[in-house]
Design an enzyme around this catalytic site. Structure first.
Site, PDB file in Angstrom:
ATOM      1  N   HIS A 131       0.811  -1.231   0.000  1.00  0.00           N
ATOM      2  CA  HIS A 131       0.000   0.000   0.000  1.00  0.00           C
ATOM      3  C   HIS A 131       0.837   1.270   0.000  1.00  0.00           C
ATOM      4  O   HIS A 131       0.300   2.364  -0.105  1.00  0.00           O
ATOM      5  CB  HIS A 131      -0.948   0.000   1.210  1.00  0.00           C
ATOM      6  CG  HIS A 131      -2.043  -1.005   1.075  1.00  0.00           C
ATOM      7  ND1 HIS A 131      -3.314  -0.669   0.682  1.00  0.00           N
ATOM      8  CD2 HIS A 131      -2.048  -2.349   1.242  1.00  0.00           C
ATOM      9  CE1 HIS A 131      -4.062  -1.761   0.634  1.00  0.00           C
ATOM     10  NE2 HIS A 131      -3.311  -2.798   0.976  1.00  0.00           N
TER      11      HIS A 131
ATOM     12  N   ASP B 292       3.506   9.467  -1.225  1.00  0.00           N
ATOM     13  CA  ASP B 292       2.320   8.740  -0.770  1.00  0.00           C
ATOM     14  C   ASP B 292       2.035   7.640  -1.783  1.00  0.00           C
ATOM     15  O   ASP B 292       2.093   7.894  -2.992  1.00  0.00           O
ATOM     16  CB  ASP B 292       1.123   9.714  -0.720  1.00  0.00           C
ATOM     17  CG  ASP B 292       0.179   9.426   0.444  1.00  0.00           C
ATOM     18  OD1 ASP B 292       0.073   8.250   0.836  1.00  0.00           O
ATOM     19  OD2 ASP B 292      -0.459  10.371   0.927  1.00  0.00           O
TER      20      ASP B 292
HETATM   21  C1  GDG Z   1      -1.938   4.025   3.218  1.00  0.00           C
HETATM   22  C2  GDG Z   1      -0.956   4.674   2.242  1.00  0.00           C
HETATM   23  C3  GDG Z   1      -2.692   4.531   0.449  1.00  0.00           C
HETATM   24  C4  GDG Z   1      -8.455  10.033   7.958  1.00  0.00           C
HETATM   25  N1  GDG Z   1      -8.838  10.737   9.040  1.00  0.00           N
HETATM   26  C5  GDG Z   1      -9.978  10.178   9.465  1.00  0.00           C
HETATM   27  C6  GDG Z   1     -10.290   9.109   8.621  1.00  0.00           C
HETATM   28  N2  GDG Z   1      -9.341   9.050   7.705  1.00  0.00           N
HETATM   29  C7  GDG Z   1      -9.356   8.081   6.596  1.00  0.00           C
HETATM   30  C8  GDG Z   1      -9.514   8.803   5.278  1.00  0.00           C
HETATM   31  C9  GDG Z   1      -8.944   7.782   4.310  1.00  0.00           C
HETATM   32  C10 GDG Z   1      -7.862   7.107   5.158  1.00  0.00           C
HETATM   33  O1  GDG Z   1      -8.136   7.390   6.522  1.00  0.00           O
HETATM   34  C11 GDG Z   1      -6.467   7.637   4.853  1.00  0.00           C
HETATM   35  O2  GDG Z   1      -6.033   7.045   3.677  1.00  0.00           O
HETATM   36  P1  GDG Z   1      -4.806   7.599   2.835  1.00  0.00           P
HETATM   37  O3  GDG Z   1      -4.741   6.834   1.589  1.00  0.00           O
HETATM   38  O4  GDG Z   1      -5.019   9.056   2.601  1.00  0.00           O
HETATM   39  O5  GDG Z   1      -3.502   7.459   3.744  1.00  0.00           O
HETATM   40  P2  GDG Z   1      -2.779   6.291   4.666  1.00  0.00           P
HETATM   41  O6  GDG Z   1      -3.487   6.082   5.941  1.00  0.00           O
HETATM   42  O7  GDG Z   1      -1.360   6.740   4.793  1.00  0.00           O
HETATM   43  O8  GDG Z   1      -2.878   4.951   3.808  1.00  0.00           O
HETATM   44  C12 GDG Z   1      -1.701   5.461   1.174  1.00  0.00           C
HETATM   45  C13 GDG Z   1      -3.549   3.760   1.448  1.00  0.00           C
HETATM   46  O9  GDG Z   1      -2.770   3.100   2.436  1.00  0.00           O
HETATM   47  C14 GDG Z   1      -4.411   2.712   0.750  1.00  0.00           C
HETATM   48  O10 GDG Z   1      -3.629   1.847  -0.006  1.00  0.00           O
HETATM   49  O11 GDG Z   1      -3.536   5.333  -0.362  1.00  0.00           O
HETATM   50  O12 GDG Z   1      -0.783   5.989   0.224  1.00  0.00           O
HETATM   51  O13 GDG Z   1      -0.023   5.516   2.921  1.00  0.00           O
HETATM   52  O14 GDG Z   1      -9.897   6.838   3.944  1.00  0.00           O
HETATM   53  O15 GDG Z   1     -10.860   9.109   5.076  1.00  0.00           O
HETATM   54  N3  GDG Z   1     -11.392   8.351   8.773  1.00  0.00           N
HETATM   55  C15 GDG Z   1     -12.215   8.646   9.821  1.00  0.00           C
HETATM   56  N4  GDG Z   1     -11.951   9.668  10.692  1.00  0.00           N
HETATM   57  C16 GDG Z   1     -10.856  10.455  10.558  1.00  0.00           C
HETATM   58  O16 GDG Z   1     -10.649  11.381  11.362  1.00  0.00           O
HETATM   59  N5  GDG Z   1     -13.328   7.929  10.009  1.00  0.00           N
END
Ligand code: GDG
Length: 458
Positions: free
Chosen positions: A159, A363
């Site tokens: 990921h 990312d």
């Molecule tokens: C890894 C990789 C890759 C955030 N704050 C809250 C919340 N979130 C949710 C968001 C989103 C998720 O968390 C974050 O996803 P990201 O993709 O932006 O980032 P990572 O956590 O670093 O994820 C990344 C991912 O895996 C998938 O393969 O895209 O590159 O680093 O869904 O909405 N959700 C809630 N409350 C919050 O305060 N409920």
């Protein structure tokens, strides 16, 4: 040794965390992406329940998913999770934004925990089952599982980015990691660039890589391992329903600003939160963002790791300084929450934001960018997106920026704000195109592309 589950996902975390005796959804992109897929397949999920020294009995969620908790001790948590996974691999795979630390005792814990995850899977998987191993914390699981259960079909998905071979070769245990990954039948990355890095690495370490992306690596024992790019996406429905009138209410609460700018991230040094605050501050200083407010939701993450504490205090210092300089009583210019919010509340924030700021230094994908776009089907709003987020490959109509260059973030932000004012049709065209891209390439499509490639790989 075999169980009766024909489809097993194994990830470091279960999709829910245990807090005392209650379960809450666990944070992060992997869980957000995979939970809906697995619920539809009524599969089994093997993972850690988020609390050291706890391993409740396996149980089925209301959505029909069988959860199989793996117990990690406090020492495992420190060596395997905080240490090797998040202070060695995470910074290495994100191109050394901070310096990785390598310690032999962390590696020993990583190996040991990977072995236990693999043993657990070996027990629950049915004869000939499909096992889908997730992410950088479990890179040895495919190799171990191949030895324990040669009958299984094993997929692995990373990921986060896979670094270029020259960086990867720093890792003292690089050969073991490559061997672990090559236990899979198919290895998936978000982007072709990561797949290419992996293939180049294999060709430089005596593992002959063939042809190009969607190619394969032939292992020493003559097995063909597929390698490919599968950009992850979101479930369009996962954000729930927005509250009626929620957007107006939020904007009123914020004092009816001219422009609402939003950031949503786990509080992680890779996400470039400080840089976007500095860009906002300099634009305010130049008088360029009259009446704008910035909302930053920074979800607590990996809080005991030094570099995360440093990142947090820099962010909070900047928030305090900017509000001290540009706010007035009862009217801060930066609204900062260091909390995890319910998904439907996030939706209101996404809907209310005129401009979304996504500025990671690196990312794998970034689901937040896709969630924002999903919440703007009518084409309103603008996305400022780092060139170094995997999402930039698909969302190239965004206002792209280089987060290492403050002037570039400022330019992209200002162009977005002004564009909404002066060229709204053009901005709407771009947002609508991005919306169609996310709608047509959702998480189901990602999962079924990966799983059908895995099906064909043996
Ligand atoms: C890894 C990789 C890759 C955030 N704050 C809250 C919340 N979130 C949710 C968001 C989103 C998720 O968390 C974050 O996803 P990201 O993709 O932006 O980032 P990572 O956590 O670093 O994820 C990344 C991912 O895996 C998938 O393969 O895209 O590159 O680093 O869904 O909405 N959700 C809630 N409350 C919050 O305060 N409920």
């Amino acid at each position: 040794m075999s169980g009766d589950n024909s489809f097993v996902v194994v990830a470091n975390r279960l999709p829910v965390d245990l807090h005392g005796t209650t379960w809450t959804p666990s944070p992060g992109g992997l869980v957000a992406a995979l939970s809906p897929v697995l619920e539809r397949q009524q599969g089994c999920w093997v993972g850690w329940p988020g609390m050291p020294d706890e391993a409740p009995e396996p149980f089925r969620t209301d959505a029909g998913l069988l959860l199989h908790p793996v117990r990690l001790s406090q020492a495992d948590f420190e060596g395997f999770y905080e240490g090797f996974s998040n202070a060695s691999l995470w910074p290495l795979y994100h191109d050394l934004i901070v310096t990785p630390e390598y310690h032999r005792q962390w590696w020993a814990a990583y190996r040991d925990v990977n072995l236990r995850f693999a043993q657990e899977v070996a027990e629950v998987a049915a004869e000939g089952a499909t096992v889908w191993v997730q992410d950088y914390q479990l890179q040895l699981v495919p190799g171990i599982l191949r030895q324990l259960r040669p009958d299984l079909r094993i997929g692995f998905f990373l990921h986060i980015p896979f670094p270029c071979p020259d960086l990867f070769r720093q890792l003292p245990w690089r050969d073991e990691i490559i061997r672990g990954l090559l236990g899979a039948d198919l290895i998936g990355f978000h982007l072709e660039s990561s797949a290419r890095n992996f293939l180049d690495l294999c060709s430089g370490t005596g593992q002959p890589a063939t042809r190009r992306i969607d190619a394969h690596v032939t292992t020493g024992d003559g097995r063909r391992v597929g390698v490919g790019a599968f950009p992850i996406s979101i479930d369009m429905n996962s954000l729930g329903e927005g509250e009626d009138g929620g957007v107006d209410k939020l904007r009123r609460e914020l004092g009816d600003p001219t422009t609402v700018i939003l950031g949503v991230d786990r509080l992680d040094y890779t996400k470039g939160i400080l840089q976007r605050l500095l860009a906002f501050e300099e634009l305010l200083e130049a008088g360029a963002l009259e009446g704008a407010v910035l909302l930053q939701i920074a979800t607590p993450s990996r809080e005991r790791i030094d570099q995360y504490q440093v990142a947090r205090s820099r962010v909070e210092e900047a928030v305090g300084r900017i509000n001290g300089r540009f706010g007035s009583m009862g009217h801060p210019v930066v609204h900062y929450l260091h909390q995890s919010l319910p998904k439907n509340e996030l939706r209101t924030y996404y809907e209310a934001a005129d401009v979304m700021l996504v500025t990671p230094f690196k990312d794998g994908m970034n689901l937040v960018a896709k969630e924002y776009v999903a919440c703007h089907p009518e084409g309103d709003g603008a996305l400022v997106l780092s060139e170094f987020a995997g999402a930039a490959v698909e969302l190239h109509q965004a206002n792209l920026c280089n987060p290492f260059d403050l002037e570039s973030i400022k330019r992209a932000l200002l162009t977005a704000v002004q564009g909404l004012e002066t060229t709204p049709e053009l901005m709407a065209e771009r947002m609508t195109a991005m919306h169609a891209q996310v709608r047509d390439h959702d998480v189901d499509r990602w999962a079924s592309n990966f799983l059908s490639a895995l099906e064909k790989s043996r």
